[in-house]
Design an enzyme around this catalytic site. Sequence first.
Site, PDB file in Angstrom:
ATOM      1  N   GLY A  11      44.524  34.904  29.365  1.00  0.00           N
ATOM      2  CA  GLY A  11      44.175  36.099  30.146  1.00  0.00           C
ATOM      3  C   GLY A  11      44.995  37.309  29.725  1.00  0.00           C
ATOM      4  N   THR A  13      44.256  39.721  27.859  1.00  0.00           N
ATOM      5  CA  THR A  13      43.500  40.992  27.794  1.00  0.00           C
ATOM      6  C   THR A  13      43.273  41.597  29.181  1.00  0.00           C
ATOM      7  OG1 THR A  13      41.436  39.735  27.817  1.00  0.00           O
ATOM      8  CG2 THR A  13      42.270  40.419  25.657  1.00  0.00           C
ATOM      9  N   ASP A  16      47.068  41.675  34.458  1.00  0.00           N
ATOM     10  CA  ASP A  16      48.396  41.046  34.521  1.00  0.00           C
ATOM     11  C   ASP A  16      48.876  40.642  33.135  1.00  0.00           C
ATOM     12  OD1 ASP A  16      47.891  41.260  37.194  1.00  0.00           O
ATOM     13  OD2 ASP A  16      48.398  39.189  37.695  1.00  0.00           O
ATOM     14  N   THR A 134      46.483  32.222  44.299  1.00  0.00           N
ATOM     15  CA  THR A 134      46.015  33.456  44.935  1.00  0.00           C
ATOM     16  C   THR A 134      45.995  33.379  46.460  1.00  0.00           C
ATOM     17  OG1 THR A 134      43.958  34.710  45.322  1.00  0.00           O
ATOM     18  CG2 THR A 134      43.698  32.528  44.408  1.00  0.00           C
ATOM     19  N   GLU A 136      43.597  34.258  48.068  1.00  0.00           N
ATOM     20  CA  GLU A 136      42.236  33.838  48.434  1.00  0.00           C
ATOM     21  C   GLU A 136      42.214  32.387  48.908  1.00  0.00           C
ATOM     22  OE1 GLU A 136      38.959  35.486  48.449  1.00  0.00           O
ATOM     23  OE2 GLU A 136      40.463  37.026  48.766  1.00  0.00           O
ATOM     24  N   TYR A 158      35.321  31.040  44.085  1.00  0.00           N
ATOM     25  CA  TYR A 158      36.578  31.387  43.394  1.00  0.00           C
ATOM     26  C   TYR A 158      37.766  30.750  44.113  1.00  0.00           C
ATOM     27  CZ  TYR A 158      40.632  34.316  42.169  1.00  0.00           C
ATOM     28  OH  TYR A 158      41.884  34.764  41.786  1.00  0.00           O
ATOM     29  N   LYS A 162      40.263  27.819  42.745  1.00  0.00           N
ATOM     30  CA  LYS A 162      41.710  28.050  42.651  1.00  0.00           C
ATOM     31  C   LYS A 162      42.496  27.045  43.504  1.00  0.00           C
ATOM     32  CE  LYS A 162      42.404  31.822  39.990  1.00  0.00           C
ATOM     33  NZ  LYS A 162      43.426  31.987  38.954  1.00  0.00           N
ATOM     34  N   ARG A 193      43.663  47.933  36.421  1.00  0.00           N
ATOM     35  CA  ARG A 193      42.793  47.065  37.207  1.00  0.00           C
ATOM     36  C   ARG A 193      41.347  47.224  36.709  1.00  0.00           C
ATOM     37  NH1 ARG A 193      42.333  42.473  40.143  1.00  0.00           N
ATOM     38  NH2 ARG A 193      42.667  42.802  42.359  1.00  0.00           N
TER      39      ARG A 193
HETATM   40  P1  NDP Z   1      41.645  40.074  35.098  1.00  0.00           P
HETATM   41  O1  NDP Z   1      40.253  39.846  35.575  1.00  0.00           O
HETATM   42  O2  NDP Z   1      42.104  41.464  34.815  1.00  0.00           O
HETATM   43  O3  NDP Z   1      41.875  39.222  33.764  1.00  0.00           O
HETATM   44  C1  NDP Z   1      41.348  37.946  33.605  1.00  0.00           C
HETATM   45  C2  NDP Z   1      41.644  37.471  32.205  1.00  0.00           C
HETATM   46  O4  NDP Z   1      41.118  36.151  32.057  1.00  0.00           O
HETATM   47  C3  NDP Z   1      41.014  38.309  31.104  1.00  0.00           C
HETATM   48  O5  NDP Z   1      41.902  38.386  30.028  1.00  0.00           O
HETATM   49  C4  NDP Z   1      39.795  37.483  30.719  1.00  0.00           C
HETATM   50  O6  NDP Z   1      39.368  37.686  29.400  1.00  0.00           O
HETATM   51  C5  NDP Z   1      40.366  36.091  30.855  1.00  0.00           C
HETATM   52  N1  NDP Z   1      39.342  35.056  30.963  1.00  0.00           N
HETATM   53  C6  NDP Z   1      38.263  35.029  31.773  1.00  0.00           C
HETATM   54  N2  NDP Z   1      37.562  33.907  31.581  1.00  0.00           N
HETATM   55  C7  NDP Z   1      38.185  33.215  30.606  1.00  0.00           C
HETATM   56  C8  NDP Z   1      37.932  31.997  29.943  1.00  0.00           C
HETATM   57  N3  NDP Z   1      36.869  31.242  30.240  1.00  0.00           N
HETATM   58  N4  NDP Z   1      38.786  31.578  28.983  1.00  0.00           N
HETATM   59  C9  NDP Z   1      39.872  32.333  28.656  1.00  0.00           C
HETATM   60  N5  NDP Z   1      40.169  33.506  29.247  1.00  0.00           N
HETATM   61  C10 NDP Z   1      39.329  33.939  30.215  1.00  0.00           C
HETATM   62  O7  NDP Z   1      42.613  39.366  36.148  1.00  0.00           O
HETATM   63  P2  NDP Z   1      44.089  39.800  36.631  1.00  0.00           P
HETATM   64  O8  NDP Z   1      44.895  40.153  35.457  1.00  0.00           O
HETATM   65  O9  NDP Z   1      43.972  40.732  37.768  1.00  0.00           O
HETATM   66  O10 NDP Z   1      44.602  38.421  37.261  1.00  0.00           O
HETATM   67  C11 NDP Z   1      45.276  37.448  36.468  1.00  0.00           C
HETATM   68  C12 NDP Z   1      45.177  36.093  37.145  1.00  0.00           C
HETATM   69  O11 NDP Z   1      45.769  36.150  38.424  1.00  0.00           O
HETATM   70  C13 NDP Z   1      43.757  35.579  37.356  1.00  0.00           C
HETATM   71  O12 NDP Z   1      43.814  34.175  37.215  1.00  0.00           O
HETATM   72  C14 NDP Z   1      43.466  35.936  38.804  1.00  0.00           C
HETATM   73  O13 NDP Z   1      42.512  35.047  39.332  1.00  0.00           O
HETATM   74  C15 NDP Z   1      44.828  35.745  39.421  1.00  0.00           C
HETATM   75  N6  NDP Z   1      45.132  36.569  40.569  1.00  0.00           N
HETATM   76  C16 NDP Z   1      44.984  37.926  40.524  1.00  0.00           C
HETATM   77  C17 NDP Z   1      45.347  38.709  41.588  1.00  0.00           C
HETATM   78  C18 NDP Z   1      45.185  40.195  41.562  1.00  0.00           C
HETATM   79  O14 NDP Z   1      45.234  40.807  42.646  1.00  0.00           O
HETATM   80  N7  NDP Z   1      45.035  40.825  40.402  1.00  0.00           N
HETATM   81  C19 NDP Z   1      45.921  38.099  42.815  1.00  0.00           C
HETATM   82  C20 NDP Z   1      46.055  36.661  42.748  1.00  0.00           C
HETATM   83  C21 NDP Z   1      45.678  35.942  41.669  1.00  0.00           C
HETATM   84  P3  NDP Z   1      38.254  38.815  29.007  1.00  0.00           P
HETATM   85  O15 NDP Z   1      39.035  40.089  28.838  1.00  0.00           O
HETATM   86  O16 NDP Z   1      37.689  38.275  27.761  1.00  0.00           O
HETATM   87  O17 NDP Z   1      37.295  38.889  30.146  1.00  0.00           O
HETATM   88  P1  GDR Z   2      39.506  40.466  46.273  1.00  0.00           P
HETATM   89  O1  GDR Z   2      39.462  41.906  45.597  1.00  0.00           O
HETATM   90  O2  GDR Z   2      38.164  39.948  46.585  1.00  0.00           O
HETATM   91  O3  GDR Z   2      40.491  40.559  47.395  1.00  0.00           O
HETATM   92  O4  GDR Z   2      40.078  39.588  45.076  1.00  0.00           O
HETATM   93  P2  GDR Z   2      38.361  43.051  45.574  1.00  0.00           P
HETATM   94  O5  GDR Z   2      39.072  44.272  45.151  1.00  0.00           O
HETATM   95  O6  GDR Z   2      37.156  42.655  44.798  1.00  0.00           O
HETATM   96  O7  GDR Z   2      37.914  43.160  47.115  1.00  0.00           O
HETATM   97  C1  GDR Z   2      38.832  43.484  48.143  1.00  0.00           C
HETATM   98  C2  GDR Z   2      38.081  43.718  49.437  1.00  0.00           C
HETATM   99  O8  GDR Z   2      37.303  44.907  49.331  1.00  0.00           O
HETATM  100  C3  GDR Z   2      36.016  44.664  49.894  1.00  0.00           C
HETATM  101  N1  GDR Z   2      35.039  45.610  49.319  1.00  0.00           N
HETATM  102  C4  GDR Z   2      34.665  45.660  48.027  1.00  0.00           C
HETATM  103  N2  GDR Z   2      35.059  44.942  46.960  1.00  0.00           N
HETATM  104  C5  GDR Z   2      34.517  45.264  45.756  1.00  0.00           C
HETATM  105  N3  GDR Z   2      34.929  44.597  44.663  1.00  0.00           N
HETATM  106  N4  GDR Z   2      33.565  46.238  45.624  1.00  0.00           N
HETATM  107  C6  GDR Z   2      33.132  46.980  46.682  1.00  0.00           C
HETATM  108  O9  GDR Z   2      32.282  47.850  46.558  1.00  0.00           O
HETATM  109  C7  GDR Z   2      33.712  46.682  47.956  1.00  0.00           C
HETATM  110  N5  GDR Z   2      33.550  47.197  49.192  1.00  0.00           N
HETATM  111  C8  GDR Z   2      34.367  46.547  50.005  1.00  0.00           C
HETATM  112  C9  GDR Z   2      35.734  43.210  49.532  1.00  0.00           C
HETATM  113  O10 GDR Z   2      34.679  42.704  50.331  1.00  0.00           O
HETATM  114  C10 GDR Z   2      37.100  42.600  49.820  1.00  0.00           C
HETATM  115  O11 GDR Z   2      37.230  42.314  51.182  1.00  0.00           O
HETATM  116  C11 GDR Z   2      41.138  40.052  44.253  1.00  0.00           C
HETATM  117  C12 GDR Z   2      40.963  39.462  42.863  1.00  0.00           C
HETATM  118  O12 GDR Z   2      41.892  40.055  41.996  1.00  0.00           O
HETATM  119  C13 GDR Z   2      41.201  37.959  42.888  1.00  0.00           C
HETATM  120  O13 GDR Z   2      41.211  37.468  41.548  1.00  0.00           O
HETATM  121  C14 GDR Z   2      42.560  37.686  43.535  1.00  0.00           C
HETATM  122  O14 GDR Z   2      42.766  36.305  43.608  1.00  0.00           O
HETATM  123  C15 GDR Z   2      42.599  38.295  44.939  1.00  0.00           C
HETATM  124  O15 GDR Z   2      42.386  39.690  44.811  1.00  0.00           O
HETATM  125  C16 GDR Z   2      43.935  38.084  45.597  1.00  0.00           C
END
Ligand code: NDP
Ligand code: GDR
Length: 355
Positions: A11, A13, A16, A134, A136, A158, A162, A193
């Site tokens: 991940g 790219t 995080d 997470t 979640e 999801y 997880k 993001r």
């Molecule tokens: P992103 O969606 O920004 O990044 C996800 C990464 O996973 C990308 O590099 C993507 O590659 C890669 N990926 C997706 N599918 C695959 C696959 N099949 N094989 C290999 N790589 C893959 O996520 P974040 O950086 O925000 O989050 C990082 C991790 O933390 C994730 O596991 C997320 O679920 C978890 N997380 C995130 C939170 C948040 O608030 N951001 C909170 C809690 C947990 P590509 O660029 O090719 O799509």
């Molecule tokens: P989340 O993040 O589901 O918490 O997961 P997201 O930003 O998608 O949604 C947060 C809240 O906002 C509400 N919402 C919307 N969400 C999106 N995406 N688009 C909309 O238009 C919109 N309007 C309202 C959603 O319903 C939700 O309640 C993120 C991801 O990074 C996960 O990978 C990670 O595990 C959790 O945070 C912690």
Amino acid sequence: MSPQKTALITGITGQDGSYLAELLISKGYEVHGLVRRSSQVNTHLIDHLISDNEEKKKVHLHYGDLTHSTNLVRIIKEIEPDEIYNLGAQSHVKVSFESPEYTAQTDALGPLRILEAVRILGLTKKTRIYQASTSELYGLIQETPQKETTPFYPRSPYGVAKLYAYWITINYRESYGIYACNGILFNHESPRRGETFVTRKITRGLTRINLGLEKCLEMGNIDSLRDWGHAKDYVEMQWRMLQQETPEDYVIATGQTTSVRNFIEKSSIALGWGGIEWDGENEKEVGRRKDNGDLVIKINPEFYRPAEVEQLLGDATKAHNNLGWKPKIKIDELIMEMINADKLIAELELKQMSI
Ligand code: NDP
Ligand code: GDR
């Protein structure tokens, strides 16, 4: 001097992954990353770290996929990393309802494949593993604030995937003595993001509206509450979790919760609009700029989820005590940083349109 450590980030790219790669490089690690091949270049968040010139290259990329065991085994065998950060995931909750099977393949079985690779390759004593768990997992809230002992009740494919990853990580730790930890991270954001997550959708949408590139932003459930921190703060905790004497699971959160509605208001204030005037109820609700009355927010049920996580609020006391964790960046600062970054992107888009 201690020998240089080697890390593999899946991940890399993503949001995080890019911050973590920078952090590990600054600490002197040899950093490797797993990337998926795609028809279009998708390395824009780490372009400053990659180069065809071996001398300038700061990360070493390997093509692979979390759904593909044999290449994970090959890559881990080749690198023999001291640390693996498994950040790769289909990370969008709403998308997981549309692609539940793929989400399970990547987010549940992906971590299992990594743990198995480490076990099969005899690296259980060498390689430490961080699993991106997470908030979640908490889903339908059983206790507020949520901490490490709060029962889980995931509300999406999801979250369920997880949850498997969470337990299989613990199972491999207990069964084979692998140093493996779950970081139960609450939402964390940044200018990096992805644009379909709510915070970035808001900062990107409102900055575009501000320049007349867009008229109105369509939103889903704006009353859900999230504990939002900054990704830069959170990746440091991912690293710290792997530097302890014993592997443990940690909640990482700010301890402050904000509604999506309030995030929109704060963003509109950061843009100088003075806030948002709300009108109507449920699907008929709209939001208007306080400064000029323009309609800028509409509710579109298409963005609702089949099951929602209504509120999240984390208690990171354990991380405070054991890891010295204190989030540095507060939500207002985070919003300002995201608004300023998206303003620049919108200005560039406007310029390109007028060329
Ligand atoms: P992103 O969606 O920004 O990044 C996800 C990464 O996973 C990308 O590099 C993507 O590659 C890669 N990926 C997706 N599918 C695959 C696959 N099949 N094989 C290999 N790589 C893959 O996520 P974040 O950086 O925000 O989050 C990082 C991790 O933390 C994730 O596991 C997320 O679920 C978890 N997380 C995130 C939170 C948040 O608030 N951001 C909170 C809690 C947990 P590509 O660029 O090719 O799509
Ligand atoms: P989340 O993040 O589901 O918490 O997961 P997201 O930003 O998608 O949604 C947060 C809240 O906002 C509400 N919402 C919307 N969400 C999106 N995406 N688009 C909309 O238009 C919109 N309007 C309202 C959603 O319903 C939700 O309640 C993120 C991801 O990074 C996960 O990978 C990670 O595990 C959790 O945070 C912690």
